[in-house]
Design an enzyme around this catalytic site. Structure first.
Site, short mmCIF file in Angstrom:
data_model
loop_
_atom_site.label_atom_id
_atom_site.label_comp_id
_atom_site.label_asym_id
_atom_site.label_seq_id
_atom_site.Cartn_x
_atom_site.Cartn_y
_atom_site.Cartn_z
N THR A 91 -7.04 -3.56 -4.09
CA THR A 91 -6.80 -4.39 -5.29
C THR A 91 -6.45 -5.84 -4.97
OG1 THR A 91 -4.51 -3.63 -5.34
CG2 THR A 91 -6.07 -2.43 -6.72
N TYR B 204 -14.43 -7.92 -5.15
CA TYR B 204 -13.65 -6.82 -5.75
C TYR B 204 -14.45 -6.20 -6.90
CZ TYR B 204 -10.04 -4.66 -8.73
OH TYR B 204 -9.32 -3.81 -9.52
N TRP C 35 -5.55 -6.47 -16.15
CA TRP C 35 -4.24 -7.15 -16.16
C TRP C 35 -3.07 -6.16 -16.14
CZ3 TRP C 35 -4.03 -12.16 -19.58
CH2 TRP C 35 -5.19 -12.91 -19.41
N1 NAP Z 1 -3.78 -4.26 -10.78
C1 NAP Z 1 -4.57 -4.69 -11.76
O1 NAP Z 1 -4.32 -5.73 -12.40
C2 NAP Z 1 -5.80 -3.90 -12.11
C3 NAP Z 1 -6.65 -4.42 -13.10
C4 NAP Z 1 -7.79 -3.69 -13.45
C5 NAP Z 1 -8.06 -2.47 -12.83
N2 NAP Z 1 -7.21 -2.01 -11.86
C6 NAP Z 1 -7.54 -0.73 -11.22
O2 NAP Z 1 -6.50 0.19 -11.54
C7 NAP Z 1 -6.33 1.11 -10.47
C8 NAP Z 1 -4.87 1.16 -10.07
O3 NAP Z 1 -4.47 -0.15 -9.67
P1 NAP Z 1 -3.00 -0.46 -9.13
O4 NAP Z 1 -2.63 -1.80 -9.61
O5 NAP Z 1 -2.12 0.72 -9.40
O6 NAP Z 1 -3.31 -0.55 -7.57
P2 NAP Z 1 -2.28 -0.62 -6.36
O7 NAP Z 1 -0.90 -0.81 -6.86
O8 NAP Z 1 -2.84 -1.60 -5.38
O9 NAP Z 1 -2.38 0.85 -5.75
C9 NAP Z 1 -3.47 1.28 -4.99
C10 NAP Z 1 -2.97 2.39 -4.08
O10 NAP Z 1 -4.06 2.84 -3.26
C11 NAP Z 1 -3.51 3.13 -1.99
N3 NAP Z 1 -4.53 3.19 -0.94
C12 NAP Z 1 -5.00 2.18 -0.17
N4 NAP Z 1 -5.92 2.66 0.68
C13 NAP Z 1 -6.02 3.99 0.44
C14 NAP Z 1 -6.79 5.04 1.01
N5 NAP Z 1 -7.69 4.80 1.99
N6 NAP Z 1 -6.65 6.30 0.54
C15 NAP Z 1 -5.74 6.55 -0.45
N7 NAP Z 1 -4.98 5.60 -1.01
C16 NAP Z 1 -5.12 4.34 -0.58
C17 NAP Z 1 -2.55 1.98 -1.77
O11 NAP Z 1 -1.68 2.28 -0.70
P3 NAP Z 1 -1.03 1.06 0.15
O12 NAP Z 1 -0.22 0.29 -0.83
O13 NAP Z 1 -0.25 1.78 1.19
O14 NAP Z 1 -2.20 0.28 0.68
C18 NAP Z 1 -1.87 1.91 -3.11
O15 NAP Z 1 -0.77 2.79 -3.17
C19 NAP Z 1 -7.28 0.64 -9.36
O16 NAP Z 1 -8.46 1.38 -9.43
C20 NAP Z 1 -7.57 -0.80 -9.71
O17 NAP Z 1 -8.83 -1.22 -9.23
C21 NAP Z 1 -6.08 -2.69 -11.51
#
Ligand code: NAP
Length: 286
Positions: free
Chosen positions: A64, A128, A153
């Site tokens: 992300t 991304y 967001w």
């Molecule tokens: N954040 C936003 O604003 C946003 C917006 C739109 C869509 N999304 C989508 O929403 C979803 C959740 O986002 P989020 O903000 O909760 O993301 P996040 O906080 O970055 O969490 C992603 C998690 O994936 C883990 N990870 C990394 N590599 C991995 C692997 N190889 N196998 C298993 N787990 C792994 C990370 O662990 P580490 O921390 O240890 O690396 C982290 O705990 C994602 O699909 C993202 O694309 C997010």
């Protein structure tokens, strides 16, 4: 009780699911992080699923770091594109449903009206966005029972996000520049987590859904920052600037308002306004 596997359980959304799942008596959740289950390894997934009777997987794992992805293409692709492919292949083999989270960034800069989930005009303008779109396609082509939920967001009391950055910087500085030419809808990850659990109820063999979920309402990042300061009574002046004045490695869509009518119709839900959810979240952040 139906067993649900959550990948990426230590992220913002993973932790939000962990929190709301405690009040849910219909499903038994198993949370994994990178160390328990690396979604870039097919072997890891296969070994983890062996002998366990999961009903569905909720994939919260992703790369992300939007700006970093511009120079770390292989890693972003491995996680956002190949990870969902691995999960799709291994879960399809075992008849396990898949709920996958994607992003408004699969749409680039071409929109100025709320984007319908079936809009095929997906032209990402960042690595991304491109790798997340590949992940969606990999699921569609390799699974027969999936729900892809695009969101935007995202923030909550867990992890790092815009709200927490604004609180920290707002307390350190007298003024701050924030862009006002990118508009969208903030999404409280706790609200999204509740909706994902609701989506489990309608997941059946042959379910093939792509839907959008954010909080209601529309604002710019500038408006969002102003509201955070206002609610918390922080005296930091927020100055509106345009994206060109803020250097970021990855371009962001200028308009990423998502059409949520299909998810409302599918799950029979009403969606809280972003300001109301922001207030809820801020009560939970010290
Ligand atoms: N954040 C936003 O604003 C946003 C917006 C739109 C869509 N999304 C989508 O929403 C979803 C959740 O986002 P989020 O903000 O909760 O993301 P996040 O906080 O970055 O969490 C992603 C998690 O994936 C883990 N990870 C990394 N590599 C991995 C692997 N190889 N196998 C298993 N787990 C792994 C990370 O662990 P580490 O921390 O240890 O690396 C982290 O705990 C994602 O699909 C993202 O694309 C997010």
């Amino acid at each position: 009780m139906k067993k649900i596997l959550v990948t990426g359980g230590n992220g913002q959304l993973g932790n939000s699911l962990r929190k709301v799942s405690k009040d849910n008596a219909d499903y038994e959740f198993v949370f994994t992080d990178y160390h328990h289950l690396d979604i870039t390894s097919k072997e890891d997934i296969s070994n983890f699923l062996e002998g366990k009777d999961f009903f569905a997987i909720i994939n919260c794992a992703a790369y992300t770091a939007v700006d970093q992805a511009e120079s770390d293409i292989e890693k972003a692709r491995e996680l956002n594109s190949m990870g969902p492919l691995n999960l799709a292949i291994e879960s399809e083999k075992r008849g396990i449903g898949l709920i996958h989270i994607s992003t408004d960034y699969v749409f680039g800069n071409t929109k100025n009206t709320p984007i319908h989930p079936l809009d095929t005009d997906t032209i990402p303008n960042s690595i991304y966005g491109m790798t997340k779109l590949e992940g969606e396609e990999n699921i569609k082509h390799n699974h027969s029972s999936y729900i892809i939920i695009r969101t935007a967001w995202l923030y909550c009391e867990f992890g790092n996000n815009f709200v927490k950055s604004m609180l920290r910087i707002g307390n350190e500085r007298e003024s701050l520049n924030v862009v006002y030419d990118q508009v969208g809808s903030p999404t409280y990850a706790i609200d999204l987590a509740n909706v994902i659990i609701r989506a489990l109820d309608i997941l059946k063999p042959m379910t093939k859904e792509v839907v959008h979920y954010t909080n209601e309402g529309v604002c710019s990042w500038y408006d969002f920052a102003k509201k955070i300061m206002e609610i918390r009574g922080i005296n930091c002046v927020i100055n509106p600037i345009v994206s060109q004045q803020y250097s970021a490695a990855a371009p962001r869509p200028s308009y990423s308002v998502l059409d949520k009518q299909p998810i409302k119709d599918l799950l029979l839900i009403t969606i809280p306004h972003w300001e109301d959810s922001l207030k809820e979240c801020l009560k939970r952040i010290k």
